[in-house]
Design an enzyme around this catalytic site. Structure first.
Site, PDB file in Angstrom:
ATOM      1  CE  LYS A  90    -110.403 -10.661 -37.797  1.00  0.00           C
ATOM      2  NZ  LYS A  90    -109.398 -11.486 -37.328  1.00  0.00           N
ATOM      3  CG  ASP A 134     -97.946 -16.290 -44.526  1.00  0.00           C
ATOM      4  OD1 ASP A 134     -98.060 -15.607 -43.569  1.00  0.00           O
ATOM      5  OD2 ASP A 134     -98.460 -16.508 -45.436  1.00  0.00           O
ATOM      6  CB  ILE A 135    -100.442 -19.509 -47.541  1.00  0.00           C
ATOM      7  CG1 ILE A 135    -101.108 -20.473 -48.639  1.00  0.00           C
ATOM      8  CG2 ILE A 135    -100.877 -17.898 -47.894  1.00  0.00           C
ATOM      9  CD1 ILE A 135    -102.507 -20.565 -48.669  1.00  0.00           C
ATOM     10  N   GLY A 150     -97.341 -11.473 -42.708  1.00  0.00           N
ATOM     11  CA  GLY A 150     -98.322 -10.243 -42.810  1.00  0.00           C
ATOM     12  C   GLY A 150     -97.738  -8.940 -42.068  1.00  0.00           C
ATOM     13  CG  ASP A 190    -104.056 -23.354 -46.960  1.00  0.00           C
ATOM     14  OD1 ASP A 190    -104.571 -22.541 -46.189  1.00  0.00           O
ATOM     15  OD2 ASP A 190    -104.532 -23.664 -48.281  1.00  0.00           O
ATOM     16  CE1 TYR A 228    -110.678  -8.669 -40.725  1.00  0.00           C
ATOM     17  CE2 TYR A 228    -111.553  -6.731 -39.953  1.00  0.00           C
ATOM     18  CZ  TYR A 228    -110.629  -7.709 -39.759  1.00  0.00           C
ATOM     19  OH  TYR A 228    -109.456  -7.480 -39.312  1.00  0.00           O
TER      20      TYR A 228
HETATM   21  P1  NAD Z   1    -102.240  -9.428 -43.405  1.00  0.00           P
HETATM   22  O1  NAD Z   1    -103.050  -9.477 -44.402  1.00  0.00           O
HETATM   23  O2  NAD Z   1    -101.017  -8.442 -43.623  1.00  0.00           O
HETATM   24  O3  NAD Z   1    -101.236 -10.810 -43.292  1.00  0.00           O
HETATM   25  C1  NAD Z   1    -102.250 -11.928 -43.176  1.00  0.00           C
HETATM   26  C2  NAD Z   1    -101.125 -13.091 -43.578  1.00  0.00           C
HETATM   27  O4  NAD Z   1    -101.885 -14.377 -43.457  1.00  0.00           O
HETATM   28  C3  NAD Z   1    -100.360 -12.995 -44.795  1.00  0.00           C
HETATM   29  O5  NAD Z   1     -99.187 -12.981 -44.585  1.00  0.00           O
HETATM   30  C4  NAD Z   1    -101.101 -14.214 -45.667  1.00  0.00           C
HETATM   31  O6  NAD Z   1    -100.348 -14.545 -46.529  1.00  0.00           O
HETATM   32  C5  NAD Z   1    -101.198 -15.185 -44.574  1.00  0.00           C
HETATM   33  N1  NAD Z   1    -102.403 -16.114 -45.058  1.00  0.00           N
HETATM   34  C6  NAD Z   1    -103.479 -15.994 -46.041  1.00  0.00           C
HETATM   35  N2  NAD Z   1    -104.237 -16.989 -46.025  1.00  0.00           N
HETATM   36  C7  NAD Z   1    -103.557 -17.990 -45.514  1.00  0.00           C
HETATM   37  C8  NAD Z   1    -103.648 -19.415 -45.017  1.00  0.00           C
HETATM   38  N3  NAD Z   1    -104.690 -20.034 -45.757  1.00  0.00           N
HETATM   39  N4  NAD Z   1    -102.915 -20.184 -44.364  1.00  0.00           N
HETATM   40  C9  NAD Z   1    -101.888 -19.532 -43.645  1.00  0.00           C
HETATM   41  N5  NAD Z   1    -101.556 -18.003 -43.821  1.00  0.00           N
HETATM   42  C10 NAD Z   1    -102.499 -17.357 -44.776  1.00  0.00           C
HETATM   43  O7  NAD Z   1    -102.970  -9.300 -42.095  1.00  0.00           O
HETATM   44  P2  NAD Z   1    -102.432  -8.447 -40.557  1.00  0.00           P
HETATM   45  O8  NAD Z   1    -102.730  -7.017 -40.829  1.00  0.00           O
HETATM   46  O9  NAD Z   1    -101.065  -8.877 -40.477  1.00  0.00           O
HETATM   47  O10 NAD Z   1    -103.468  -9.038 -39.658  1.00  0.00           O
HETATM   48  C11 NAD Z   1    -103.209 -10.210 -39.144  1.00  0.00           C
HETATM   49  C12 NAD Z   1    -104.459 -10.555 -38.204  1.00  0.00           C
HETATM   50  O11 NAD Z   1    -104.948  -9.262 -37.293  1.00  0.00           O
HETATM   51  C13 NAD Z   1    -105.612 -10.670 -39.014  1.00  0.00           C
HETATM   52  O12 NAD Z   1    -106.621 -11.693 -38.094  1.00  0.00           O
HETATM   53  C14 NAD Z   1    -106.487  -9.381 -38.812  1.00  0.00           C
HETATM   54  O13 NAD Z   1    -107.933  -9.533 -38.953  1.00  0.00           O
HETATM   55  C15 NAD Z   1    -106.152  -8.991 -37.434  1.00  0.00           C
HETATM   56  N6  NAD Z   1    -106.266  -7.513 -37.623  1.00  0.00           N
HETATM   57  C16 NAD Z   1    -105.383  -6.408 -38.193  1.00  0.00           C
HETATM   58  C17 NAD Z   1    -105.612  -5.123 -38.311  1.00  0.00           C
HETATM   59  C18 NAD Z   1    -104.617  -4.318 -38.791  1.00  0.00           C
HETATM   60  O14 NAD Z   1    -104.844  -3.053 -39.034  1.00  0.00           O
HETATM   61  N7  NAD Z   1    -103.679  -4.788 -39.662  1.00  0.00           N
HETATM   62  C19 NAD Z   1    -106.553  -4.623 -37.297  1.00  0.00           C
HETATM   63  C20 NAD Z   1    -107.488  -5.515 -36.743  1.00  0.00           C
HETATM   64  C21 NAD Z   1    -107.307  -7.014 -36.524  1.00  0.00           C
HETATM   65  N1  SER Z   2    -107.444  -2.474 -40.038  1.00  0.00           N
HETATM   66  C1  SER Z   2    -108.502  -3.553 -40.468  1.00  0.00           C
HETATM   67  C2  SER Z   2    -109.121  -3.522 -41.518  1.00  0.00           C
HETATM   68  O1  SER Z   2    -108.956  -2.236 -41.972  1.00  0.00           O
HETATM   69  C3  SER Z   2    -109.532  -3.641 -39.126  1.00  0.00           C
HETATM   70  O2  SER Z   2    -109.516  -4.769 -38.593  1.00  0.00           O
HETATM   71  O3  SER Z   2    -109.715  -4.151 -42.062  1.00  0.00           O
END
Ligand code: NAD
Ligand code: SER
Length: 314
Positions: free
Chosen positions: A147, A35-36, A12, A53, A143
């Site tokens: 969290k 990753d899945i 991700g 997964d 969401y």
């Molecule tokens: P993303 O959606 O880009 O990546 C999530 C990854 O999880 C993907 O590669 C997806 O294929 C994988 N995934 C989904 N289902 C799955 C499963 N069942 N088993 C294994 N893998 C699986 O998310 P991100 O932006 O990289 O965020 C990562 C974490 O950080 C999350 O917990 C998110 O809530 C948190 N977060 C992100 C942000 C942001 O702005 N990106 C902000 C706050 C918190």
């Molecule tokens: N950037 C994330 C979202 O917009 C916040 O956790 O969902």
């Protein structure tokens, strides 16, 4: 021999950069990207990948058994906007996935677990400006609810099972290496691609929507600094507030226009993501993180914009 590190959700937005950084600090073969979905990034070839997964506890368990990790980063989740389209699945993935990882981390004697929370734990009745570490928290999205519940589970596992779990409440994250994954703050990445590709962008948030954001190098550094901090310095296990910068889409557009003068931005009048953004803080008080583990951000709006454009142009 170095100890193994598992990263779930490695493909991700955060995982892409985190795996790269971990592999530059530790031996690449010790950082196992999981990753899945199969990896579609060149740098995934630099180290091991496991298709896995987090909802399938048996296969998840076999990954723990195979690698006997000492550190785990659990990133797999559904983000705010996509979560509203499939709330039951978002709840299942965000909660059951976390519970599986917590339970297996205890069972396999993981030394440290990192789990990202979000500013989405706050809601309409939380203070909007300099939102404190502890206050009213009434998230309105599935969401955010997942969290907030996840934060409580992390604290619970620390107290009941002595699991050394460490959490950060990330603001919206921006980076150029990977696409954002369906959040309310995705506009702040899309806008750069549009500026360079077409010179036009239709923003799904209103021009004056102020929102806390952070550049990915700061976000990755925060995770590593928190993970490397002495456990006795940490006064919460349920998610540290951390602050980068706050800006509106109009402020970001203005900064990009300094580099792409012909760039034009319009604003959608009704998008469900607006209500989500309106329920979140405008700025964050991160004094506890500064005190406990010396957190401080390095990037501001000017340096983020310069770096994003420079790298995306390449
Ligand atoms: P993303 O959606 O880009 O990546 C999530 C990854 O999880 C993907 O590669 C997806 O294929 C994988 N995934 C989904 N289902 C799955 C499963 N069942 N088993 C294994 N893998 C699986 O998310 P991100 O932006 O990289 O965020 C990562 C974490 O950080 C999350 O917990 C998110 O809530 C948190 N977060 C992100 C942000 C942001 O702005 N990106 C902000 C706050 C918190
Ligand atoms: N950037 C994330 C979202 O917009 C916040 O956790 O969902």
């Amino acid at each position: 021999m170095q100890e193994n590190i598992l990263v779930f959700g490695a493909n991700g937005q955060i995982g892409t950069e985190l795996v790269e950084q971990l592999r530059s600090v530790y031996l690449p073969q010790n950082v196992i990207a999981c990753d899945i979905k199969l990896p579609d990034f060149e740098h995934r070839k630099d180290g091991p990948f496991e298709e896995c997964d987090v909802l399938q506890k048996r296969s998840l368990s076999s990954v723990f058994k195979k690698y006997k990790p000492k550190q785990v980063y659990h990133l797999a989740a559904i983000l705010s906007a996509t979560g509203e389209l499939q709330p039951e699945h978002a709840w299942r993935l965000n909660m059951d996935g976390l519970l599986h990882v917590l339970e297996l981390s205890v069972g396999f004697n993981v030394k440290k677990l990192f789990w990202p929370s979000s500013i989405a734990v706050f809601g309409p009745h939380s203070p909007k400006h300099h939102t404190p570490q502890s206050c009213v928290m009434d998230p309105t999205t599935i969401y955010g609810i997942s969290k907030l519940a996840g934060e409580r589970w992390c604290e619970y596992y620390n107290i009941k099972h002595r699991l050394d779990v460490r959490c950060i409440r990330y603001p919206g994250l921006m980076g150029w290496k990977a696409e954002p994954g369906g959040g309310t703050t995705d506009f702040a990445v899309h806008i750069f691609h549009s500026a360079l590709e077409s010179g036009l962008y239709e923003c799904f948030l209103q021009a004056d929507t102020e929102i806390p954001m952070m550049y990915m190098p700061d976000a990755i550094r925060a995770a590593l600094e928190l993970m490397n901090s002495p456990a006795e310095n940490l006064s919460t296990r349920s998610g540290y507030n951390i602050s980068g910068i706050s800006f509106t889409p109009a402020m970001l557009a203005k900064e990009i226009k300094k580099h792409v003068p012909q760039f034009e931005v319009s604003y959608t009048s009704s998008d469900p993501r607006q209500a989500i953004a309106d329920s979140w803080p405008k700025s964050i008080d991160d004094s506890l993180a500064r005190k406990d583990w010396n957190w401080e951000p390095h990037y501001d709006l000017i340096s983020i914009t310069e770096d994003m454009l420079l790298n995306l142009k390449k």
